[in-house]
Design a protein around this motif. Structure first.
Motif, short mmCIF file in Angstrom:
data_model
loop_
_atom_site.label_atom_id
_atom_site.label_comp_id
_atom_site.label_asym_id
_atom_site.label_seq_id
_atom_site.Cartn_x
_atom_site.Cartn_y
_atom_site.Cartn_z
N TYR A 296 0.82 -1.21 0.00
CA TYR A 296 0.00 0.00 0.00
C TYR A 296 0.86 1.27 0.00
N GLU A 297 2.01 1.21 0.62
CA GLU A 297 2.93 2.35 0.55
C GLU A 297 3.42 2.55 -0.88
N LYS A 298 3.72 1.45 -1.56
CA LYS A 298 4.15 1.53 -2.97
C LYS A 298 3.02 2.09 -3.84
N LEU A 299 1.77 1.69 -3.57
CA LEU A 299 0.64 2.20 -4.34
C LEU A 299 0.44 3.70 -4.13
N GLU A 300 0.59 4.14 -2.90
CA GLU A 300 0.46 5.58 -2.61
C GLU A 300 1.51 6.38 -3.38
N ASN A 303 0.50 6.35 -7.07
CA ASN A 303 -0.63 7.24 -7.34
C ASN A 303 -0.20 8.69 -7.42
N SER A 304 0.66 9.13 -6.51
CA SER A 304 1.12 10.52 -6.53
C SER A 304 1.92 10.80 -7.79
N ILE A 372 2.04 3.45 -14.94
CA ILE A 372 3.00 2.77 -14.07
C ILE A 372 4.20 2.27 -14.87
N SER A 373 3.94 1.72 -16.07
CA SER A 373 5.04 1.23 -16.91
C SER A 373 5.98 2.36 -17.32
#
Length: 402
Positions: A296-300, A303-304, A372-373
């Motif tokens: 979830y830290e990686k996703l945050e 997202n930013s 993301i890529s």
């Protein structure tokens, strides 16, 4: 036993039986090895399939066409289409199965031009196509919007090759018209068919109606789908999507009540990634994984970065009458995004991240994965329920047509 497991969809059991055979000191022949490789292809298990590829080389079974064909299929189904083509080129002889395996591999990747070129080359070599070959060609045409070309191939099946179309071919044609937005032509085609479409055919049309917002044809497709398969959740879910996109939440609530009353359950979406011979499975908003905190830290962080690059969440994928902020939160925790975040954390930089999903990739996840890529400089392969997507440097192999 290995063949029996494989033919009945028990691919994991087939691989397990093969391992037991090896432990008992029984050497495989070309037919046995080809069968277990085919099971790996069905599982999209590239790691195990590559190990069997090594076994084929060491045991001297590589020249057998049964083994080579299975390997071409394996690499095609696992998204390594370049490896599939390289193996095909190294074969001293190609039969109908060899050509069909490569044609189908390119078709699943959405490479329509390459699929058609291969098919035409196959014909020029005098190799007779079968019904499976035509499924590959027709699906490739549908995924690229080649309506006229696909229609020409469909009518040439019986006329030029003596192949009577089956449900799968008709479904490809429904998909061809529907994906291209020619829903009226899809409706007319269905009315002229010698049999009624199966559940997949009606679901294909209904899915296209959802994307195009065509309520009239969508209702017709949903009614027919419910008639032949009343427990199929697709009709309810896709109709909910059409109503939700128009803000008709009362209709959405009515459909959901109907699902509850009939005890119809929607298959939950999940995505999985294999790392070091272990399968890691994720569902939306999943908190159960041992590395959830880091994921979830990686996703945050992602997202930013995506927002900085111009990413805007597509909230039309959310079928709940909640505030847009809540919809954005739901989207950010979809199963494939969790699996991708895990892959970014653990899969070495030089290797592509390979994700398998049990449902169709949603519009927002497709868009997000492109970002993301680009941000991470990683190749990401996602195998959805219908096809492969290869994301690289902000682009997808499907050309945003799927």
């Amino acid at each position: 036993m290995i063949v029996g497991y494989g033919q009945n969809g028990c691919s994991e059991e087939a691989v397990r039986a093969f391992s037991e055979m090896q432990r008992d000191g029984v050497d495989p022949d070309d037919f046995t090895l080809g069968s277990v490789i085919s099971s790996c292809a069905n599982l999209a298990s590239l790691e195990e399939g590559a190990q069997f590829h090594c076994l084929a080389l060491v045991s001297g079974l590589m020249p057998y066409i049964t083994v080579s064909n299975a390997l071409v299929t394996l690499y095609g189904k696992c998204g390594s289409i370049e490896d599939a083509h390289r193996l095909f080129d190294e074969m001293s002889f190609h039969d109908q199965v060899s050509w069909t395996a490569l044609v189908s591999g390119y078709a699943q990747f959405g490479k329509a031009k390459e699929t058609i070129d291969l098919f035409e080359k196959m014909l020029s070599k005098g190799v007779k196509p079968d019904g499976v070959t035509f499924i590959g060609v027709l699906s490739a045409c549908s995924r690229a919007g080649f309506v006229e070309k696909g229609r020409s191939y469909f009518y040439s099946m019986q006329k030029d090759h003596g192949i009577v179309p089956i449900d799968d071919h008709y479904t490809c044609m429904i998909d061809l018209y529907s994906t291209s937005g020619r829903l009226k032509e899809a409706e007319e085609f269905i009315k002229q068919m010698p049999m009624r479409p199966d559940a997949i055919g009606w679901g294909t049309l209904l899915s296209a109606c959802r994307l195009r917002g065509d309520m009239e044809i969508g209702k017709w497709a949903a009614e027919n789908l419910l008639e032949i398969d009343p427990q199929n959740p697709a009709s309810y879910v896709l109709l909910c999507s059409i109503h939700a996109a128009k803000g008709q939440w009362n209709e959405v609530a009515h459909l959901r009540r109907g699902m509850r009353d009939r005890q119809v359950k929607k298959e939950p979406g999940c995505s999985w990634i294999k790392y070091k011979n272990k399968v890691h499975i994720f569902s939306a908003d999943d908190q159960s994984h041992p590395f959830s905190k880091g994921i979830y830290e990686k996703l945050e962080w992602l997202n930013s970065k995506m927002v900085e690059e111009g990413y805007k969440p597509d909230v039309s994928s959310v079928l709940h009458d909640v505030a847009d902020a809540d919809k954005v939160h739901m989207l950010s925790h979809h199963s494939e995004k969790l699996a991708i975040a895990f892959g970014l954390m653990f899969v070495p930089q030089e290797m592509p991240i390979r994700i398998v999903k049990n449902l169709r990739v949603c519009v927002d996840c497709h868009n997000a994965t492109k970002f993301i890529s680009k941000i991470t400089g990683r190749d990401i392969l996602v195998r959805g329920a219908v096809r492969f997507h290869k994301f690289s440097n902000g682009l997808c192999s499907c050309g945003d047509f799927w």
